[in-house]
Design a protein around this motif. Structure first.
Motif, PDB file in Angstrom:
ATOM      1  N   GLN A   1       0.926  -1.097   0.170  1.00  0.00           N
ATOM      2  CA  GLN A   1      -0.116   0.039   0.018  1.00  0.00           C
ATOM      3  C   GLN A   1       0.831   1.311   0.055  1.00  0.00           C
ATOM      4  OE1 GLN A   1      -2.092   1.149   3.548  1.00  0.00           O
ATOM      5  NE2 GLN A   1      -4.112   1.180   2.374  1.00  0.00           N
ATOM      6  N   GLU A   2       1.845   1.222   0.835  1.00  0.00           N
ATOM      7  CA  GLU A   2       2.906   2.270   0.908  1.00  0.00           C
ATOM      8  C   GLU A   2       3.693   2.539  -0.508  1.00  0.00           C
ATOM      9  OE1 GLU A   2       4.671   5.815   2.617  1.00  0.00           O
ATOM     10  OE2 GLU A   2       2.726   4.395   3.199  1.00  0.00           O
ATOM     11  N   ALA A   3       4.036   1.496  -0.952  1.00  0.00           N
ATOM     12  CA  ALA A   3       4.818   1.566  -2.217  1.00  0.00           C
ATOM     13  C   ALA A   3       3.710   2.065  -3.332  1.00  0.00           C
ATOM     14  CB  ALA A   3       5.205   0.163  -2.585  1.00  0.00           C
ATOM     15  N   LEU A   4       2.621   1.693  -3.415  1.00  0.00           N
ATOM     16  CA  LEU A   4       1.602   2.297  -4.411  1.00  0.00           C
ATOM     17  C   LEU A   4       1.337   3.595  -4.039  1.00  0.00           C
ATOM     18  CD1 LEU A   4      -0.492  -0.769  -5.053  1.00  0.00           C
ATOM     19  CD2 LEU A   4       1.039   0.078  -6.684  1.00  0.00           C
ATOM     20  N   THR A   5       1.160   4.188  -2.876  1.00  0.00           N
ATOM     21  CA  THR A   5       0.521   5.390  -2.440  1.00  0.00           C
ATOM     22  C   THR A   5       2.010   6.333  -3.050  1.00  0.00           C
ATOM     23  OG1 THR A   5      -0.638   4.656  -0.584  1.00  0.00           O
ATOM     24  CG2 THR A   5       0.303   6.902  -0.654  1.00  0.00           C
ATOM     25  N   ASN A   6       3.392   5.764  -2.838  1.00  0.00           N
ATOM     26  CA  ASN A   6       4.475   6.687  -2.921  1.00  0.00           C
ATOM     27  C   ASN A   6       4.528   6.714  -4.589  1.00  0.00           C
ATOM     28  OD1 ASN A   6       5.022   7.328  -0.274  1.00  0.00           O
ATOM     29  ND2 ASN A   6       6.385   5.491  -0.387  1.00  0.00           N
ATOM     30  N   ALA A   7       4.208   5.623  -5.264  1.00  0.00           N
ATOM     31  CA  ALA A   7       4.437   5.770  -6.726  1.00  0.00           C
ATOM     32  C   ALA A   7       3.326   6.585  -7.313  1.00  0.00           C
ATOM     33  CB  ALA A   7       4.052   4.349  -7.168  1.00  0.00           C
ATOM     34  N   ARG A   8       2.170   6.704  -6.807  1.00  0.00           N
ATOM     35  CA  ARG A   8       1.109   7.759  -7.237  1.00  0.00           C
ATOM     36  C   ARG A   8       1.539   9.195  -6.897  1.00  0.00           C
ATOM     37  NH1 ARG A   8      -2.752   3.820  -5.321  1.00  0.00           N
ATOM     38  NH2 ARG A   8      -2.872   5.258  -3.537  1.00  0.00           N
ATOM     39  N   LYS A   9       2.088   9.452  -5.808  1.00  0.00           N
ATOM     40  CA  LYS A   9       2.314  10.522  -5.392  1.00  0.00           C
ATOM     41  C   LYS A   9       3.685  11.356  -6.227  1.00  0.00           C
ATOM     42  CE  LYS A   9       2.805  11.378  -1.029  1.00  0.00           C
ATOM     43  NZ  LYS A   9       3.207  11.230   0.347  1.00  0.00           N
ATOM     44  N   HIS A  10       4.656  10.457  -6.266  1.00  0.00           N
ATOM     45  CA  HIS A  10       5.992  10.791  -6.875  1.00  0.00           C
ATOM     46  C   HIS A  10       6.200  10.676  -8.005  1.00  0.00           C
ATOM     47  CE1 HIS A  10       6.990  12.209  -2.863  1.00  0.00           C
ATOM     48  NE2 HIS A  10       6.640  10.966  -2.365  1.00  0.00           N
ATOM     49  N   ALA A  11       5.499   9.584  -8.811  1.00  0.00           N
ATOM     50  CA  ALA A  11       5.676   9.137 -10.262  1.00  0.00           C
ATOM     51  C   ALA A  11       4.280   8.802 -10.728  1.00  0.00           C
ATOM     52  CB  ALA A  11       6.743   7.973 -10.190  1.00  0.00           C
ATOM     53  N   PRO A  12       3.356   9.860 -10.788  1.00  0.00           N
ATOM     54  CA  PRO A  12       2.042   9.599 -11.356  1.00  0.00           C
ATOM     55  C   PRO A  12       2.004   9.186 -12.702  1.00  0.00           C
ATOM     56  CG  PRO A  12       2.122  12.098 -11.046  1.00  0.00           C
ATOM     57  CD  PRO A  12       3.462  11.360 -10.522  1.00  0.00           C
ATOM     58  N   GLY A  13       1.052   8.213 -13.046  1.00  0.00           N
ATOM     59  CA  GLY A  13       1.128   7.783 -14.436  1.00  0.00           C
ATOM     60  C   GLY A  13       2.177   6.797 -14.966  1.00  0.00           C
ATOM     61  N   GLN A  14       3.147   6.487 -13.926  1.00  0.00           N
ATOM     62  CA  GLN A  14       4.332   5.482 -14.488  1.00  0.00           C
ATOM     63  C   GLN A  14       4.033   4.031 -13.970  1.00  0.00           C
ATOM     64  OE1 GLN A  14       6.999   6.249 -15.971  1.00  0.00           O
ATOM     65  NE2 GLN A  14       5.926   8.571 -16.241  1.00  0.00           N
ATOM     66  N   PRO A  15       4.462   3.206 -14.838  1.00  0.00           N
ATOM     67  CA  PRO A  15       3.855   1.904 -14.127  1.00  0.00           C
ATOM     68  C   PRO A  15       4.541   1.353 -13.156  1.00  0.00           C
ATOM     69  CG  PRO A  15       5.334   1.654 -16.370  1.00  0.00           C
ATOM     70  CD  PRO A  15       4.964   3.351 -15.856  1.00  0.00           C
ATOM     71  N   VAL A  16       4.004   0.442 -12.451  1.00  0.00           N
ATOM     72  CA  VAL A  16       4.320  -0.030 -11.343  1.00  0.00           C
ATOM     73  C   VAL A  16       4.510  -1.552 -11.105  1.00  0.00           C
ATOM     74  CG1 VAL A  16       4.211  -0.598  -8.613  1.00  0.00           C
ATOM     75  CG2 VAL A  16       3.525   1.810  -9.599  1.00  0.00           C
ATOM     76  N   LYS A  17       5.612  -2.217 -10.893  1.00  0.00           N
ATOM     77  CA  LYS A  17       5.820  -3.592 -10.814  1.00  0.00           C
ATOM     78  C   LYS A  17       5.974  -4.222  -9.746  1.00  0.00           C
ATOM     79  CE  LYS A  17       8.683  -7.261 -12.986  1.00  0.00           C
ATOM     80  NZ  LYS A  17      10.138  -7.588 -13.778  1.00  0.00           N
ATOM     81  N   ILE A  18       5.093  -5.274  -9.291  1.00  0.00           N
ATOM     82  CA  ILE A  18       5.084  -5.925  -8.016  1.00  0.00           C
ATOM     83  C   ILE A  18       5.416  -7.364  -8.171  1.00  0.00           C
ATOM     84  CG2 ILE A  18       3.715  -6.613  -6.089  1.00  0.00           C
ATOM     85  CD1 ILE A  18       2.032  -4.278  -6.447  1.00  0.00           C
ATOM     86  N   ASP A  19       6.527  -7.898  -7.665  1.00  0.00           N
ATOM     87  CA  ASP A  19       7.002  -9.059  -7.523  1.00  0.00           C
ATOM     88  C   ASP A  19       6.839  -9.674  -6.009  1.00  0.00           C
ATOM     89  OD1 ASP A  19       8.096  -9.736 -10.171  1.00  0.00           O
ATOM     90  OD2 ASP A  19       9.212  -8.231  -9.892  1.00  0.00           O
ATOM     91  N   ILE A  20       6.019 -10.549  -5.893  1.00  0.00           N
ATOM     92  CA  ILE A  20       6.030 -11.113  -4.627  1.00  0.00           C
ATOM     93  C   ILE A  20       5.936 -12.862  -4.718  1.00  0.00           C
ATOM     94  CG2 ILE A  20       3.399 -10.991  -4.945  1.00  0.00           C
ATOM     95  CD1 ILE A  20       3.062 -10.747  -1.727  1.00  0.00           C
ATOM     96  N   ASN A  21       6.838 -13.288  -3.872  1.00  0.00           N
ATOM     97  CA  ASN A  21       6.772 -14.807  -3.614  1.00  0.00           C
ATOM     98  C   ASN A  21       7.652 -15.244  -2.474  1.00  0.00           C
ATOM     99  OD1 ASN A  21      10.046 -15.122  -4.183  1.00  0.00           O
ATOM    100  ND2 ASN A  21       9.305 -13.591  -5.771  1.00  0.00           N
ATOM    101  N   GLY A  22       7.596 -16.242  -2.281  1.00  0.00           N
ATOM    102  CA  GLY A  22       8.183 -16.695  -0.950  1.00  0.00           C
ATOM    103  C   GLY A  22       7.562 -18.390  -0.705  1.00  0.00           C
ATOM    104  N   THR A  23       8.021 -18.892   0.393  1.00  0.00           N
ATOM    105  CA  THR A  23       7.551 -20.518   0.734  1.00  0.00           C
ATOM    106  C   THR A  23       7.434 -20.322   2.083  1.00  0.00           C
ATOM    107  OG1 THR A  23       9.984 -20.761   0.430  1.00  0.00           O
ATOM    108  CG2 THR A  23       8.137 -22.021  -0.813  1.00  0.00           C
ATOM    109  N   PRO A  24       6.451 -21.023   2.762  1.00  0.00           N
ATOM    110  CA  PRO A  24       6.288 -21.264   4.131  1.00  0.00           C
ATOM    111  C   PRO A  24       7.462 -21.736   4.847  1.00  0.00           C
ATOM    112  CG  PRO A  24       4.345 -21.951   3.128  1.00  0.00           C
ATOM    113  CD  PRO A  24       5.438 -21.814   2.086  1.00  0.00           C
ATOM    114  N   GLY A  25       7.833 -21.191   5.986  1.00  0.00           N
ATOM    115  CA  GLY A  25       8.870 -21.821   6.875  1.00  0.00           C
ATOM    116  C   GLY A  25      10.262 -21.030   6.273  1.00  0.00           C
ATOM    117  N   GLN A  26      10.192 -20.170   5.507  1.00  0.00           N
ATOM    118  CA  GLN A  26      11.213 -19.334   4.856  1.00  0.00           C
ATOM    119  C   GLN A  26      10.860 -17.918   5.036  1.00  0.00           C
ATOM    120  OE1 GLN A  26      12.963 -20.806   1.230  1.00  0.00           O
ATOM    121  NE2 GLN A  26      12.917 -22.989   1.828  1.00  0.00           N
ATOM    122  N   ASN A  27      11.007 -17.131   3.807  1.00  0.00           N
ATOM    123  CA  ASN A  27      10.751 -15.723   3.984  1.00  0.00           C
ATOM    124  C   ASN A  27       9.708 -15.420   2.917  1.00  0.00           C
ATOM    125  OD1 ASN A  27      12.504 -15.058   5.758  1.00  0.00           O
ATOM    126  ND2 ASN A  27      14.020 -15.347   4.688  1.00  0.00           N
TER     127      ASN A  27
END
Length: 369
Positions: free
Chosen positions: A286-312
């Motif tokens: 949420q904070e990342a998307l908010t900052n992107a809209r505030k400081h780089a409006p209209g620019q594309p945002v890429k989100i990478d999210i992954n992980g496994t239980p028991g690790q990170n």
């Protein structure tokens, strides 16, 4: 009746008994009786001084007891006062001086029918009893003072823990509300900017943007009212819980950003993330998307999210920097500071990097199995 009055009354009674007893002793002539009464009066007058100068007054009373038996009760009170208020070596010294004084009196005023040995035994036992009585009173007083101090410290510690808990709860609420309000207000600013820079929009789009602004303002006001009410209430930190979004609400968050013209591309799919990690991950995004809209409006945002239980759980958000002629929104930089602290409290790590071409945010959160 206070301690001083009880002592004076006891001394007076014992003085009368001793004075009468001296009149029947074979060693007491009329002249000695005449000496005993003034010494007894002087000894009684010195008793109040025991509460201010106990050691010196007790020694003087012992000297008077060496001259007359009428000074024995005040001398006894002096020994007891020293034993109950001074260190044991000092009290033992005063008691030994009293024993020597009474032994000396027997030498020059022996009592008929009583040997010196038995007299010395009685005097020693009496003074040892006074030492024990005084030590017991001193120990009892110290225990009571220790318990009182412990109770006061426990009460103060409890009060401090309550204040710390309230402060921590307020900090948590303030952090939550900052995240929510910053996200909400950035959406409003984006729609308002569209209305300002595109006055030629179709009427239906203008109406839609105005409706979004009106709805967002109502939501922001309600959220602001909640946090103000909580911060004003100093008595009940337990009633401050409110629903907190989790990582499963990411699609709604992404759609809100896309609706205001921020292209968002999400890579990766994680499920069954536990509560604390899930809530923290949502706030990071949420904070990342908010900052992107505030400081780089209209620019594309890429989100990478992954992980496994028991690790990170690994989150990475990148967006290109804004064009120089694009309007910029003011910011204090406290959002990333608060976010870093939130991630640290969750047991993770957050860092961000600004290069010549893009801004990158990277978060590492523990994911219990």
């Amino acid at each position: 009746m206070d301690l001083c009055a009880r002592h004076i009354t006891l001394v007076t009674i014992l003085l009368g008994v001793c004075t009468v007893a001296t009149g029947y002793g074979e060693y007491a002539s009329g002249s000695l009786v005449a000496l005993d009464i003034p010494i007894g009066i002087i000894a009684c007058a010195l008793v109040p001084l025991l509460f201010r100068w106990p050691v010196g007054s007790a020694l003087v009373l012992a000297v008077l007891a060496a001259i007359s038996p009428t000074a024995t009760p005040p001398s006894t009170i002096g020994t007891l006062q020293v034993a109950s208020g001074r260190r044991f070596p000092v009290a033992l010294g005063v008691a030994a001086f009293g024993i020597a004084a009474h032994a000396l009196r027997f030498i020059w005023h022996p009592m008929p029918g009583l040997s010196f040995t038995w007299w010395l035994v009685l005097v020693v036992v009496t003074h040892l009893g006074l030492l024990g009585w005084g030590a017991l009173a001193q120990a009892r007083r110290q225990v009571i003072e220790s318990l009182r101090d412990r109770a006061e410290r426990a009460e103060a510690e409890q009060g401090r823990r309550v204040l710390e808990a309230r402060a921590a709860e307020r900090t948590r609420i303030a952090r939550e509300m900052h995240d929510v309000l910053a996200h909400r207000l950035s959406l409003l600013a984006t729609y308002a900017g569209a209305l300002e820079y595109r006055p030629d929009l179709a009427p239906e789009k203008l109406s839609h943007a105005a409706g979004v602004i009106r709805s967002g303002v109502h939501q922001a006001l309600n959220e602001l009212r909640d946090v103000i009410a909580v911060l004003r209430d100093t008595s009940s930190p337990e009633n401050t819980d409110r629903p907190v979004p989790v990582l499963d609400d990411l699609p709604v968050l992404v759609e809100e950003s896309r609706a205001v013209g921020t292209p968002v591309d999400v890579h990766g799919d994680v499920t069954a993330v536990p509560g604390t990690t899930s809530r923290t991950a949502y706030r990071v995004l949420q904070e990342a998307l908010t900052n992107a809209r505030k400081h780089a409006p209209g620019q594309p945002v890429k989100i990478d999210i992954n992980g496994t239980p028991g690790q990170n759980l690994i989150i990475e958000v990148t967006n290109p920097l804004c064009h120089r002629d694009a309007p910029a929104f003011p910011g204090t930089g406290t959002g990333l500071i608060g976010l870093t602290e939130r991630v640290r409290l969750a047991g993770g790590k957050l860092d961000h990097q600004l290069t010549a071409r893009e801004f990158r945010l990277h978060a590492l959160l523990p994911w219990p199995a």
